[in-house]
Each structure stands twice: as structure tokens, then as C-alpha cells.
Design a protein around this motif. Structure first.
Motif, PDB file in Angstrom:
ATOM      1  N   GLN A  90     -10.422  -4.324   7.535  1.00 17.22           N
ATOM      2  CA  GLN A  90     -10.004  -4.382   6.143  1.00 17.22           C
ATOM      3  C   GLN A  90      -8.638  -3.761   5.935  1.00 17.22           C
ATOM      4  O   GLN A  90      -7.772  -4.336   5.285  1.00 17.22           O
ATOM      5  CB  GLN A  90     -11.038  -3.656   5.291  1.00 17.22           C
ATOM      6  CG  GLN A  90     -11.095  -4.179   3.893  1.00 17.22           C
ATOM      7  CD  GLN A  90     -12.019  -3.339   3.019  1.00 17.22           C
ATOM      8  OE1 GLN A  90     -12.697  -2.430   3.490  1.00 17.22           O
ATOM      9  NE2 GLN A  90     -12.034  -3.644   1.750  1.00 17.22           N
ATOM     10  N   SER A  91      -8.434  -2.599   6.522  1.00 17.11           N
ATOM     11  CA  SER A  91      -7.156  -1.930   6.299  1.00 17.11           C
ATOM     12  C   SER A  91      -6.026  -2.711   6.971  1.00 17.11           C
ATOM     13  O   SER A  91      -4.911  -2.765   6.465  1.00 17.11           O
ATOM     14  CB  SER A  91      -7.208  -0.484   6.779  1.00 17.11           C
ATOM     15  OG  SER A  91      -7.390  -0.428   8.173  1.00 17.11           O
ATOM     16  N   SER A 109       1.599   3.314   5.373  1.00 20.44           N
ATOM     17  CA  SER A 109       1.413   3.486   6.808  1.00 20.44           C
ATOM     18  C   SER A 109       2.714   4.052   7.366  1.00 20.44           C
ATOM     19  O   SER A 109       3.792   3.788   6.824  1.00 20.44           O
ATOM     20  CB  SER A 109       1.095   2.126   7.436  1.00 20.44           C
ATOM     21  OG  SER A 109       1.104   2.215   8.825  1.00 20.44           O
ATOM     22  N   PHE A 162      -6.797   1.164  12.622  1.00 17.83           N
ATOM     23  CA  PHE A 162      -7.078   0.207  11.554  1.00 17.83           C
ATOM     24  C   PHE A 162      -8.516  -0.258  11.611  1.00 17.83           C
ATOM     25  O   PHE A 162      -9.073  -0.440  12.678  1.00 17.83           O
ATOM     26  CB  PHE A 162      -6.197  -1.037  11.701  1.00 17.83           C
ATOM     27  CG  PHE A 162      -4.769  -0.817  11.334  1.00 17.83           C
ATOM     28  CD1 PHE A 162      -4.420  -0.431  10.058  1.00 17.83           C
ATOM     29  CD2 PHE A 162      -3.767  -1.003  12.274  1.00 17.83           C
ATOM     30  CE1 PHE A 162      -3.104  -0.242   9.729  1.00 17.83           C
ATOM     31  CE2 PHE A 162      -2.446  -0.823  11.943  1.00 17.83           C
ATOM     32  CZ  PHE A 162      -2.107  -0.440  10.665  1.00 17.83           C
ATOM     33  N   SER A 177      -5.295  -5.608   4.691  1.00 18.30           N
ATOM     34  CA  SER A 177      -4.606  -5.252   3.454  1.00 18.30           C
ATOM     35  C   SER A 177      -3.162  -4.864   3.735  1.00 18.30           C
ATOM     36  O   SER A 177      -2.258  -5.175   2.964  1.00 18.30           O
ATOM     37  CB  SER A 177      -5.381  -4.186   2.693  1.00 18.30           C
ATOM     38  OG  SER A 177      -4.934  -2.913   3.028  1.00 18.30           O
TER      39      SER A 177
END
Lengths: 373, 583
Positions: free
Chosen positions: B349-350, B328, B346, B353
Motif C-alpha cells: 500500500q505504501s 519519503s 514499503f 501510494s
């Protein structure tokens, strides 16, 4: 083999009946003796723990070394600075060498490997290095113990529900008995304990209980509505159950032991395969112990526990009283007596007679005696 | 799951044997067809039989994070490690959790196991690096490559000392071609922040000079590397981050490979992050990631954000680089300290994570290498061969025994064993691709041992039938009457066996688990075979003259079994006298 077939029929007819329950004290004694021997052996000589439990490195070569074994050992010790076990693989080392060195780490293993390659005159790529951390075996063992604990709890709960708590307790004792014996054999004989051994030991869990459960199943069936009759005591029916499933026990044990024996004696002994030996030896001992304990330990224990129950106690009293009076009258019990004399060919007294009678009775699958009239 | 379970009575069994048999035969044909269709005609062999390297990693519990070893983290770790080993160009490497705290990495033979071991064992690296330049993931077109490279070479030559950094600012801007602008810009900015940072006295002030100290060839090389970097190439992507020291500037690709970055020296490292969480912002309706820094981390973070916030895009971003890939690259709008929020597009899920990556410094857990085993196929193959030979001999002995004892009945037993064998083999072959089941040596042993356990079910049933015949029944009713009781015994004892296998499978790891799985599988198949094969076949056989008539070789000869009628001898009369009383 048809001898055995006849045995089945004779057992069934009650012509042959072994008084397992009556002689239980003898078998308890034998088992206690074996168990004590196992424990003493374990305490004195301890287990010969494999490298997986102690940690180290195992080097194996595909080709025969050009120098003598003792020279290899010296080289290995010189290269590592640790104790080394050198074994030949195959006939006269034709399949290569196996060199175990304890307490070696990754970096050191690579170094030893190149040193060994030089000393043995074997190219480095033909030497395999297996690095083993001590925690690996420890972890397997710990997990195994956890598994054992969980399994025992579950199986006791299951048996207590499916059968009754006395049977659960007896099965558990038989299981512990089997494991103790197996571990004891390892301690006494000095076989190496590897994760394979642990696997074998864990399989015994399932098998020992499997065997016990089959006998218990028959016992449960045979003792259904036991308090409603006054012919046979619990112990006698239990004895009948054992005899009734004896042929199955023998056959099952033989059939289970044959492949394991194949693994142990042919796979391991002749062909020299490590893991196979480890697994099959513990299985062999455990299976044999499991078959023994389900007949000689587990079921007699259930009978013992059961006979303490007031109902069963009272039943036994009634039966004995009835038999006593019948004997006094010397008539109505005649047929039973006859059975005894004729069928108790192994010289057993009353319980053997019981074996005969119950055969008839319980042959009816616990349902009403629908037999042959 | 048709008939047999309900088929209690003797009547029930009459019409159904055909159906049950058809069912299991269809299953066998389907499974056999399945293995040929899927191309997996043999069970996948474990690393011990196929050869390769097996590495076991154990999660270490970290102080202050007692709950760190959990399923989520283990799975995150597996994902990261998998990316790493497969990023090396290793095909079909398996990474799987085993037990609660182990990760097994099985690397097939023929790969550089030493390199793999290094990659796998080390904890992944997470750094916050200032972004100097962003470009498309593809290599920069040829025309721009050379000018930018020469442009950078000049300034860096002067940049051997920190103070001359300003010089580097001037030259590249001169030399900058339109296409190479981004690159030269980056170098300019790389140098400029350094003096600034130095005034604040933040830790990286001492590091940055170290970076710029790097001799010109290095910088030039870096520039060249950036230009040539092709993020579409997976291997190049991984290679870009290999062996880079945190204090050196570097190039990196975004984890999707669609963008490439030239990054400055690491300003904050993953260990400076205390905690990170994925949060849903109710007001804005977006997912964001909030971070908490440690005391030391706060200071560093404050310094870098202060610096970055004054820059223009793209230099106002910092990249979160995980194992050399940019996960990122958020923009910084103001100086931040102890805590920060990262917002962007986002998904839940992202965000989660990223939060995971941030809070655990890449690998959510640190691992220690338990074992690294090199196994050659030859060794395993030999053992397999020995095992199979032994198994075959054992099986032959079982066959001899069964034939001798059960005569004709053994045919049914052997057919059942065969059915069981076919089912076991095909299912094992199909489970390879399906759930990654691999047949290792202990599993082979388990399968061989299972022969005995499988045969027991038939023995129980046969003995029951024989008992019924001894009671004086003819075969057909005997077969049906014996079934309910035999069935119960089989189920009860198989349940115990299965319980053992299940507990072992859940609790243990590695070899023991493979063994337990095989044991459990064969136990289940035993039940299936007995219900859908042995019983129906028995019912059908009972209709034949050979079995039904109690042929001496059928194994069901009433005379040989000692059935009562018509075999009454004097002693049996005695025995019989009990019965009227009994009733």
C-alpha cells in the motif's frame, strides 16, 4: 366527495365508461397539438436558462437596501461591468436583495462584493456571494441527459421483459411526450431553468412511468388468454383497463399533486422560495402530463400496436363477425345490446358496451370467471 | 424478510399480520433508539441548510494521460485535499467525490473560507529536496536551540555571496555544541554542494546561490524554525510547508510526524517525474517504487544523485516533500539518471501510494474550481421552513382528501404514512454519521414528493379491495384476494421508480444525486411499509366489526361500493345475464 366514490362504483359496474380507445385519434391529435406548441415555443422563445447554465455570481443581502432598486441595479452594473438582475426578497425587500450578475469570476466577485457593500450601505459580511460557473449547470444538464438516456434504455428493456415490447414503446413515447410538454411549458411561460428544474424533470421520468405501469399491469391481467375468447377485442379490454384503474389514477394524481401544489403555490408562491419553485413547477406540470398520457396516450398506443398483430387482428375479425351474425339473429347478443343502451350513458356505441361486459369478465383477475354464481 | 411475500393465499395471512407488525415496530423502535443512542436525533443538514462554503473541484483531463481520471486517483486526491482542509484546523470538513470527475469540498460555516479555497484549489506541490539534517520530531531541547541559532547566524552573514560558502563551513563547526551538531552540519553541507553543482552546470546551480543569497536573518529564522518545530503538532506540521518557494531551503516534518528535516532547495520537482510504479521485487521479496524521469528531469536527477552519493549520512538522502511534508527520504548510493528505484520498508500500500504521489505530482489530477458557494444558514433555513410549511399543508390536504374519499380506510393509510415517515426520518438521521448523508433542500423536496408516491401504494391496494367487495366478497377474503394483485402492481411500479432513482444517483452529481437518493430511499421504504405494515394492519382491521362489517364510515361499505349481492336492481339483472354465457 362521495360523488367520486359513486363514480368508482359506477365505473366498476360499467354504468359510466369513457371510450378512451375509441376516441384515441382525438387525444392523439390533442397531444400532437400540445407537443407541436411546445416545440414551437421552445424553438421561438427558447428556454430562459438560469445563472447556473450561463455562469456568474449571485449576491444576496439579509437586510433591506437603503437605496432604490434601480439604483442598486445601476451600482451593480457599474461595479461589475456586466448585466445585472436585481430582485427583492420578501415583502417589499424586507428580507433583503438578490443580485445576479452574469459572467463574473472569483476575484471579480470579491471586488464587486466590497463595492456593493459600499454602495448599498450594507456591511460586507451581510452580503453573500455565490459564484456559479457555467459548466456546473451544463454538467448537471449533461449528466441529466446521460441519466435520461440510460434510464430510458433500462426501462424499455425492463418493460419489454416484464410486459412486452409494444408496451415498452408506448411507455417510452408517453414519457417523451410528458417531457416535451414540461419543457414546452417552461419555454412558453418563460420560467427560469435551474438545476432544480432539471431535478423536477427527472422525477417525472419515474412518475410518468410509474403511472403508466399501473395501467399496463391491469391491461396485462385483463388480456391474459385473450385469444381464447371471442367476446372482446383487445382495444375493448384495454379501454376497460383504463376505466377500471381510472379512480386509482385520479386519486393517485390528486394525492401526488397536492403536496407538489403546496410546494409550488404556498412554498414558492407565498413564501418566495427559489429552489422549491423550480422543482415544484416542473413536477406539477410533469405529474399532470404523466397522468394524462398514461390514460390518453400510452394505453391507446398499445392497443393500436397490438391490433396490428395478426392474432389480435384475426380475433377482432372473428369477434366482429360473431357480433354481426348475432345482430342478424337478433337474439343471443340481446343482453349485450341492453347493456349498451343502458350503460352507454355517455352516448358511446359499441366499445362502451364492451366496457360493461369486460368489467365482469376481468373483474375475475384473469382467472376463470369465478364471479357471483 | 418474513411472511408477506410468500403469503399468497387467504390462509397465509391469518397468523402472520402480528409477526410482520411486530417486526416493523421493532425496527422502528430500534431505529428511534438508535438515533437517540448515537446522539444524532436530527438528520444532518446539508451545507445549504446549515450554512458554510461549498467548493466544487473538477478534474481536468491532462494531455497524454487520458485515463488519469479514474476512481483510484480521485480517491487519492480526496485524501490529499481532506488532509489539507482539515490541516487548517477546520473541523468536520467533508471532501467527497461526486460523479466521475468532481470533488465537492464542503466547509462548514465559521471557517476561513478564503484560505480554505486557496488551499483546496491549488495542485499540491511535490519536490525532491536534498536532506540537510534529520532530527526527532519533537522540538530540539532548549539548550541546543540558542547555540545553534547563533552558530548559524554567523556563517550566513558571510554567505551573501556564493563563493563565501566555504566560510560558512568553518564557522559553524567551531561554534557547534554537541547537541547542536546536526544543525550546524546541515548548514555546512548546504553551502558546500553549491560550488560543486555549479561546475556540472546543472539547473539548480543557479538556484542554489539564490538560496544562499537569502539574507542572514532568513537563514537564522529557518534554523530557529527547525529547532522549534514540533512535528507532533498537526497544525505546525502543515504550517511548516506553507508558502515556501521551491528555491528556498525549508524545514519539514515527516508525514507521520516522527521526524523533522532541514531541507535544501528543491532539486527536482514533481513535474519532472514521468511515471512511477510500485513493484514487487521477487528476488529480494520487497516492495519498491520505480521512477521514470522526463528528459529534463533525468538531468536534474542525475546531478542531484551524483552530488548526494558522495555525501555522508544523513546528507546522502533526498526528501520527497509533498505539500511541505516529507513522504519519503531515501538514501542515494550512486548517481542515477533516467530511472531510479526507491527501496525501503514499503508495504504494498505504501509503495503504491508513493508511486501515485510521484507519478502525478502530488495531487494525482489537476483540478479547476467549478463553483465556490457561500451559503448562510439563514437563507437555507428559510427555504427549509417554507418547504416544511408547504409540505405540512400539502400533507394536510392529502389527509383531508383521503379521509373524505376512503373514510375509515384512510386511518390505515395515515398510519402507514406515519410509519413511513418515522422510518424515513430515523434512517436519514442515522445515515448522516454512517455514510455522510446530508439532507439538502432538493432532498426535502424529494421527501415531500414521495408522499404522493407512497400514498399510491395504499390507493392501489384499497381499490383492489373495493373491487373484490364489489364482486360480492366479504371483507376478510377480499383483503386477502386483493393483496397478490395489488402487491404485484406495487412492486412493478415501485421498481420503475427505484430504477429512475438508482440511475440518477449513479449518473448525476450534487443536488440531483441527493434528490435521487431520497427518492430511492423512500421508494424502498414504501415497499417495506406496504408489505410489513399496511397489509398486516389491513388484515387485522378486517377482523374488526367496524371494517369487517362494512360500517358506512369504514370506507368498505358494500352498499356504497355497489357490491352485487344483495344489491340487485333491474339493470343489474341485465348485466348479470352475460355471465352464464361467459363461463
Amino acid at each position: 366527495m362521495s360523488r367520486l366514490g359513486d363514480l368508482g362504483a359506477r365505473l366498476y359496474r360499467g354504468e359510466v365508461g369513457y371510450d378512451f380507445i375509441g376516441k384515441r385519434k382525438l387525444w392523439y391529435g390533442v397531444s400532437i397539438l400540445i407537443t407541436i406548441t411546445a416545440i414551437v415555443g421552445l424553438a421561438v422563445s427558447g428556454l430562459n436558462l438560469g445563472i447556473e447554465f450561463k455562469g456568474g455570481a449571485v449576491f444576496t443581502t439579509d437586510t433591506k437596501a437603503k437605496i432604490s432598486l434601480s439604483q442598486v441595479r445601476e451600482d451593480a452594473v457599474a461595479a461589475s461591468g456586466h448585466e445585472a438582475i436585481v430582485q427583492e426578497l420578501g415583502n417589499g425587500g424586507s428580507d433583503g436583495l438578490r443580485i445576479q450578475i452574469t459572467e463574473v469570476d472569483t476575484a471579480k466577485a470579491d471586488q464587486i462584493k466590497s463595492q456593493l457593500s459600499e454602495d448599498l450601505g450594507i456591511p460586507e459580511e451581510q452580503i453573500n456571494a455565490d459564484l456559479v460557473g457555467p459548466s456546473w449547470g451544463e454538467q448537471i444538464a449533461n449528466k441529466a441527459w446521460t441519466g435520461l438516456g440510460i434510464f430510458m434504455v433500462l426501462v424499455v428493456v425492463y418493460l419489454a421483459i416484464a410486459f412486452e415490447w409494444r408496451m415498452a414503446v408506448a411507455a417510452l413515447i408517453a414519457l417523451i411526450h410528458d417531457i416535451t410538454i414540461t419543457v414546452g411549458v417552461y419555454a412558453l411561460v418563460g420560467f427560469e431553468v435551474t438545476p432544480g428544474t432539471v431535478i423536477g424533470l427527472l422525477t417525472i421520468l419515474g412518475y410518468s412511468l410509474y403511472d403508466t405501469v399501473v395501467v399496463f399491469d391491469s391491461l396485462k391481467e385483463g388480456t391474459k388468454g385473450i385469444t381464447k375468447q371471442t367476446r372482446w377485442t383487445y382495444s375493448e379490454i384495454a379501454n376497460r383497463s383504463i376505466n377500471g384503474t381510472l379512480v386509482r389514477s385520479i386519486n393517485t394524481t390528486v394525492v401526488a399533486l397536492l403536496p407538489v401544489a403546496g410546494l409550488l403555490f404556498i412554498g414558492g408562491g407565498v413564501l418566495g422560495a427559489g429552489t422549491l419553485n423550480d422543482i415544484s413547477l416542473s413536477l406539477f406540470v410533469g405529474l399532470a402530463a404523466g397522468a394524462y398520457s398514461s390514460i390518453f396516450i400510452a394505453t391507446p398506443l398499445v392497443a393500436d400496436l397490438k391490433e396490428r398483430e395478426p392474432q389480435i387482428k384475426a380475433l377482432k375479425k372473428r369477434i366482429l363477425a360473431k357480433r354481426a351474425s348475432a345482430a342478424a339473429k337478433g337474439e343471443s347478443a340481446e343482453s349485450e345490446r341492453d347493456d349498451l343502451v343502458q350503460d352507454g350513458s355517455d352516448g358511446d356505441t359499441e366499445p362502451a358496451g364492451a366496457v360493461v361486459g369486460q368489467r365482469r369478465q376481468a373483474g375475475g383477475h384473469g382467472r376463470s370467471p369465478r364471479n357471483h354464481r | 424478510m418474513a411472511a408477506p411475500k410468500k403469503g399468497r393465499g387467504s390462509t397465509g395471512g391469518q397468523g402472520r399480520p402480528g409477526r410482520s407488525l411486530a417486526l416493523i415496530l421493532i425496527a422502528m423502535v430500534a431505529l428511534t433508539g438508535g438515533i437517540f443512542l448515537s446522539g444524532h436525533t436530527t438528520p444532518r443538514l446539508g451545507i445549504d441548510l446549515a450554512g458554510g462554503t461549498s467548493i466544487t473541484l473538477k478534474a481536468k483531463s491532462q494531455p497524454g494521460k487520458p485515463d488519469a481520471i479514474n476512481e483510484t486517483n480521485m480517491n487519492t486526491a480526496v485524501g490529499i485535499i481532506e488532509r489539507r482542509v482539515n490541516g487548517l484546523g477546520v473541523s468536520e470538513a467533508e471532501v467527497q467525490t461526486q460523479g466521475a470527475s468532481n470533488i465537492i469540498v464542503n466547509i462548514p460555516k465559521g471557517t476561513n473560507s478564503k484560505q480554505a479555497r486557496e488551499q483546496v484549489g491549488t495542485t499540491a506541490q511535490l519536490y525532491f529536496r536534498p536532506v540537510l539534517t534529520v532530527a526527532d520530531g519533537a522540538p530540539t531541547p532548549e539548550g541546543s536551540a540558542s547555540p545553534s541559532a547563533t552558530g548559524s547566524a554567523k556563517p550566513s552573514a558571510k554567505a551573501t555571496e556564493p563563493e563565501t560558502a566555504s566560510g560558512s563551513k568553518a564557522t559553524p563547526s567551531d561554534g557547534a555544541t554537541t547537541q547542536g551538531r546536526a544543525v550546524t552540519d546541515a548548514l555546512k553541507k548546504d553551502a558546500t554542494p553549491t560550488p560543486k553543482a555549479g561546475t556540472t552546470g546543472a539547473p539548480e546551480s543557479s538556484k542554489s546561490p539564490a538560496a544562499t543569497e537569502a539574507p542572514d536573518p532568513a537563514t537564522a529564522a529557518l534554523q530557529k524554525k527547525f529547532t522549534e518545530l514540533d512535528c507532533a503538532d498537526k497544525e505546525a506540521r502543515v504550517a511548516a510547508g506553507v508558502g515556501v518557494k521551491p528555491e528556498d531551503p525549508t524545514v519539514a516534518c515527516s508525514s507521520e510526524g516522527d521526524a523533522k528535516y532541514l531541507l535544501g532547495p528543491a532539486a527536482v520537482s514533481g513535474t519532472d517525474v514521468d511515471d512511477a510504479k510500485a513493484q514487487f521485487d521477487q528476488q529480494r521479496g520487497i516492495w519498491l517504487v520505480s521512477m521514470e524521469f522526463t528528459d529534463k528531469g533525468s538531468k536534474k536527477f542525475q546531478t542531484i544523485t551524483k552530488k548526494l552519493s558522495t555525501q555522508q549520512s544523513p546528507q546522502n538522502q533526498f526528501a520527497i516533500a509533498l505539500d511541505g511534508e516529507v513522504v519519503s527520504a531515501p538514501q542515494v548510493n550512486e548517481a542515477l539518471s533516467g530511472s531510479a528505484e526507491i527501496s525501503g520498508s514499503f508495504t504494498q500500500q505504501s509503495a503504491e501510494s508513493l508511486a501515485n504521489v510521484l507519478s502525478y505530482g502530488a495531487l494525482p489530477l489537476s483540478f479547476s474550481e467549478e463553483t465556490a458557494t457561500t451559503v448562510t444558514a439563514a437563507l437555507g433555513g428559510e427555504q427549509l421552513k417554507a418547504g416544511l410549511i408547504a409540505g405540512a399543508i400539502g400533507l394536510a390536504l392529502v389527509v383531508i382528501y383521503l379521509v373524505a374519499y376512503y373514510r375509515g380506510l384512510s386511518l390505515i393509510a395515515l398510519l402507514s404514512l406515519l410509519a413511513s415517515g418515522i422510518l424515513t426520518y430515523t434512517i436519514m438521521a442515522l445515515l448522516g454519521p454512517a455514510i455522510g448523508f446530508a439532507l439538502n433542500l432538493p432532498a426535502v423536496c424529494g421527501a415531500i414528493v414521495a408522499i404522493g408516491i407512497t400514498a399510491d401504494s395504499f390507493i392501489v391496494y384499497f381499490e383492489r379491495i373495493r373491487d373484490e367487495i364489489r364482486e360480492g366478497r366479504t371483507l376478510r377474503p377480499a383483503v386477502e384476494r386483493a393483496w397478490p394483485r395489488a402487491r404485484r402492481t406495487i412492486l412493478v411500479s415501485d421498481f420503475v421508480s427505484f430504477l429512475a432513482a438508482a440511475v440518477l444517483f449513479l449518473v448525476t452529481v450534487g443536488k440531483v444525486q441527493g434528490f435521487a437518493f431520497t427518492l430511492g430511499l423512500t421508494t424502498v421504504l414504501d415497499v417495506v411499509v406496504v408489505f410489513f405494515f399496511t397489509k398486516p394492519v389491513m388484515t387485522l382491521m378486517a377482523r374488526t366489526k367496524f371494517f369487517g362489517g362494512g360500517h358506512p364510515w369504514s370506507g368498505l361499505d358494500p352498499e356504497r361500493l355497489g357490491a352485487q349481492p344483495p344489491l340487485r336492481r333491474s339493470r343489474r339483472v341485465n348485466a348479470r345475464t352475460d355471465h352464464p354465457k361467459e363461463a
